[in-house]
Design an enzyme around this catalytic site. Sequence first.
Site, PDB file in Angstrom:
ATOM      1  CB  THR A 295      90.111  94.510  89.314  1.00  0.00           C
ATOM      2  OG1 THR A 295      89.184  93.470  89.626  1.00  0.00           O
ATOM      3  CG2 THR A 295      90.800  94.622  88.671  1.00  0.00           C
ATOM      4  CG  ASP A 296      88.881  90.013  92.358  1.00  0.00           C
ATOM      5  OD1 ASP A 296      88.942  90.237  91.362  1.00  0.00           O
ATOM      6  OD2 ASP A 296      87.990  88.837  92.329  1.00  0.00           O
ATOM      7  CD  GLU A 297      87.667  91.640  86.755  1.00  0.00           C
ATOM      8  OE1 GLU A 297      87.465  91.549  85.472  1.00  0.00           O
ATOM      9  OE2 GLU A 297      86.221  91.821  87.345  1.00  0.00           O
TER      10      GLU A 297
ATOM     11  CE1 TYR B  72      88.325  97.338  85.108  1.00  0.00           C
ATOM     12  CE2 TYR B  72      87.719  95.624  85.701  1.00  0.00           C
ATOM     13  CZ  TYR B  72      87.602  96.270  86.129  1.00  0.00           C
ATOM     14  OH  TYR B  72      87.653  97.018  87.346  1.00  0.00           O
TER      15      TYR B  72
ATOM     16  CE  LYS C 181      91.101  98.847  87.858  1.00  0.00           C
ATOM     17  NZ  LYS C 181      91.221 100.131  88.646  1.00  0.00           N
TER      18      LYS C 181
HETATM   19  P1  NAD Z   1      82.033 103.183  88.279  1.00  0.00           P
HETATM   20  O1  NAD Z   1      82.341 102.524  87.183  1.00  0.00           O
HETATM   21  O2  NAD Z   1      80.512 102.660  89.042  1.00  0.00           O
HETATM   22  O3  NAD Z   1      82.331 104.692  88.730  1.00  0.00           O
HETATM   23  C1  NAD Z   1      84.058 104.760  87.918  1.00  0.00           C
HETATM   24  C2  NAD Z   1      83.376 106.327  88.239  1.00  0.00           C
HETATM   25  O4  NAD Z   1      85.416 107.133  87.736  1.00  0.00           O
HETATM   26  C3  NAD Z   1      82.783 106.958  87.507  1.00  0.00           C
HETATM   27  O5  NAD Z   1      82.315 108.063  88.897  1.00  0.00           O
HETATM   28  C4  NAD Z   1      82.729 107.711  86.717  1.00  0.00           C
HETATM   29  O6  NAD Z   1      82.531 108.721  86.233  1.00  0.00           O
HETATM   30  C5  NAD Z   1      83.780 107.641  87.050  1.00  0.00           C
HETATM   31  N1  NAD Z   1      85.791 108.108  85.535  1.00  0.00           N
HETATM   32  C6  NAD Z   1      85.585 107.604  84.358  1.00  0.00           C
HETATM   33  N2  NAD Z   1      86.232 107.959  83.943  1.00  0.00           N
HETATM   34  C7  NAD Z   1      87.505 108.244  84.629  1.00  0.00           C
HETATM   35  C8  NAD Z   1      87.458 109.865  84.043  1.00  0.00           C
HETATM   36  N3  NAD Z   1      88.597 109.869  82.976  1.00  0.00           N
HETATM   37  N4  NAD Z   1      88.286 111.159  84.713  1.00  0.00           N
HETATM   38  C9  NAD Z   1      87.717 111.053  86.198  1.00  0.00           C
HETATM   39  N5  NAD Z   1      86.801 109.959  86.640  1.00  0.00           N
HETATM   40  C10 NAD Z   1      86.266 109.099  85.884  1.00  0.00           C
HETATM   41  O7  NAD Z   1      82.919 101.556  88.990  1.00  0.00           O
HETATM   42  P2  NAD Z   1      83.579 101.206  90.557  1.00  0.00           P
HETATM   43  O8  NAD Z   1      82.104 100.047  90.364  1.00  0.00           O
HETATM   44  O9  NAD Z   1      82.835 102.194  91.819  1.00  0.00           O
HETATM   45  O10 NAD Z   1      84.770 100.432  90.814  1.00  0.00           O
HETATM   46  C11 NAD Z   1      85.616 102.037  91.487  1.00  0.00           C
HETATM   47  C12 NAD Z   1      86.866 101.312  91.491  1.00  0.00           C
HETATM   48  O11 NAD Z   1      87.585  99.897  92.170  1.00  0.00           O
HETATM   49  C13 NAD Z   1      87.628 100.504  90.097  1.00  0.00           C
HETATM   50  O12 NAD Z   1      88.829 101.505  89.903  1.00  0.00           O
HETATM   51  C14 NAD Z   1      86.893  99.886  89.326  1.00  0.00           C
HETATM   52  O13 NAD Z   1      88.617  98.943  88.665  1.00  0.00           O
HETATM   53  C15 NAD Z   1      87.752  99.171  91.109  1.00  0.00           C
HETATM   54  N6  NAD Z   1      87.482  98.118  91.380  1.00  0.00           N
HETATM   55  C16 NAD Z   1      85.633  98.067  91.219  1.00  0.00           C
HETATM   56  C17 NAD Z   1      84.882  96.304  91.652  1.00  0.00           C
HETATM   57  C18 NAD Z   1      83.760  96.570  91.580  1.00  0.00           C
HETATM   58  O14 NAD Z   1      82.866  94.968  91.962  1.00  0.00           O
HETATM   59  N7  NAD Z   1      83.435  96.823  91.070  1.00  0.00           N
HETATM   60  C19 NAD Z   1      86.034  95.211  92.323  1.00  0.00           C
HETATM   61  C20 NAD Z   1      87.288  95.426  93.004  1.00  0.00           C
HETATM   62  C21 NAD Z   1      87.972  97.110  92.177  1.00  0.00           C
END
Ligand code: NAD
Length: 338
Positions: free
Chosen positions: A127-129, A151, A155
């Site tokens: 993430t950009d964070e 968080y 990351k």
């Molecule tokens: P989300 O919270 O919607 O989904 C996370 C998924 O991971 C869920 O299905 C959850 O059940 C699963 N999970 C959690 N802990 C787990 C574990 N211990 N073992 C197996 N599965 C597990 O998240 P998202 O928004 O889809 O984000 C996905 C990725 O993208 C993350 O790594 C996040 O840091 C990154 N990201 C998200 C954004 C955003 O805007 N949402 C932006 C940049 C990066």
Amino acid sequence: MRILVTGAAGFIGSCYVRSLLTGAHPGCEDVHVTVLDKLTYAGNPENLWPVAGNPRHTFVRGDVTDGELLAGLVPGHDVVVNFAAETHVDRSITGAGAFVTTNVLGTQRLLQAALEAGVRTFVHVSTDEVYGSVAEGSWDEDAPLEPNSPYAASKAGADLLCRAYHRTYGLDVRVTRCSNNYGPYQYPEKVIPLFVTNLIDGLPVPLYGDGRNVREWLHVDDHCRAVQLVVDKGAAGEVYNVGGGVELTNLELTERLLATFGAGWEMVERVADRPGHDLRYSVDSGKIRAIGYEPRVDFDEGLEGVVRWYRDNEAWWRPLKERAARRTARPEETGGGR
Ligand code: NAD
């Protein structure tokens, strides 16, 4: 090719798997996808229903911290794409432990399993964070990591483990650092689906602080295209920023959503600011653009599509909001609240 996708019952991972199995990525027509997901509160098997019957898709419920499970599951896969994470900043402030366990330890266990299994390429979705706040300009991939929430810190820890597994063991690890995503199937605790579903119900929307925090927005389809581009054309050991290019203050975002519903500022409830709330994120996407990345979804059209999706898919989000409300009312169910 066999791809293991972790966290693919969540928002972005499920979009990636749906896109892989519905022909959105040229060259992936024969790919077999294994999903590994723990199904936390954020994981929802319904997100994968559109591809559930696809013979090129296998679902495994499990935890990325479970080394024994990974030792059995990872061998035979060519590529691992790691989306699994605890992702909600507010939850990390009230309970950082689960973030360290899944995001840091889980990534290390997955890297180790990939190394031992001889996986060709490991793509870690970050993430950009991790860069922290930037007042002006944009961070490139060499900027220091200065995360400000638990968080973001978890990351950043995972990103550094990815770097170490490449430098120390020669594992082909590639990291993406994306800006804020929006799109369908996003859990309704995140700002856009929370505001949209509240406005559908005629409820006020909670705006943090003065609302001047700036975020860069990217449609989830564009993020998934970027992830696949890094699988196909990225280089081992490299980090790729993935920006949306559309910067909005939370006030501006709120204004647009209110306008979509014909609502006014009386629907906004000001709430105390999040501690450590970063003022602005912005990434320089020049490096991934050089290998062919170009976001395609226009923000206004994308946002309109998302509002339409939540209007049309109440059966998807309403039970999630009701369950969350019941948990808040009975905090003992979540061990005191996350
Ligand atoms: P989300 O919270 O919607 O989904 C996370 C998924 O991971 C869920 O299905 C959850 O059940 C699963 N999970 C959690 N802990 C787990 C574990 N211990 N073992 C197996 N599965 C597990 O998240 P998202 O928004 O889809 O984000 C996905 C990725 O993208 C993350 O790594 C996040 O840091 C990154 N990201 C998200 C954004 C955003 O805007 N949402 C932006 C940049 C990066």
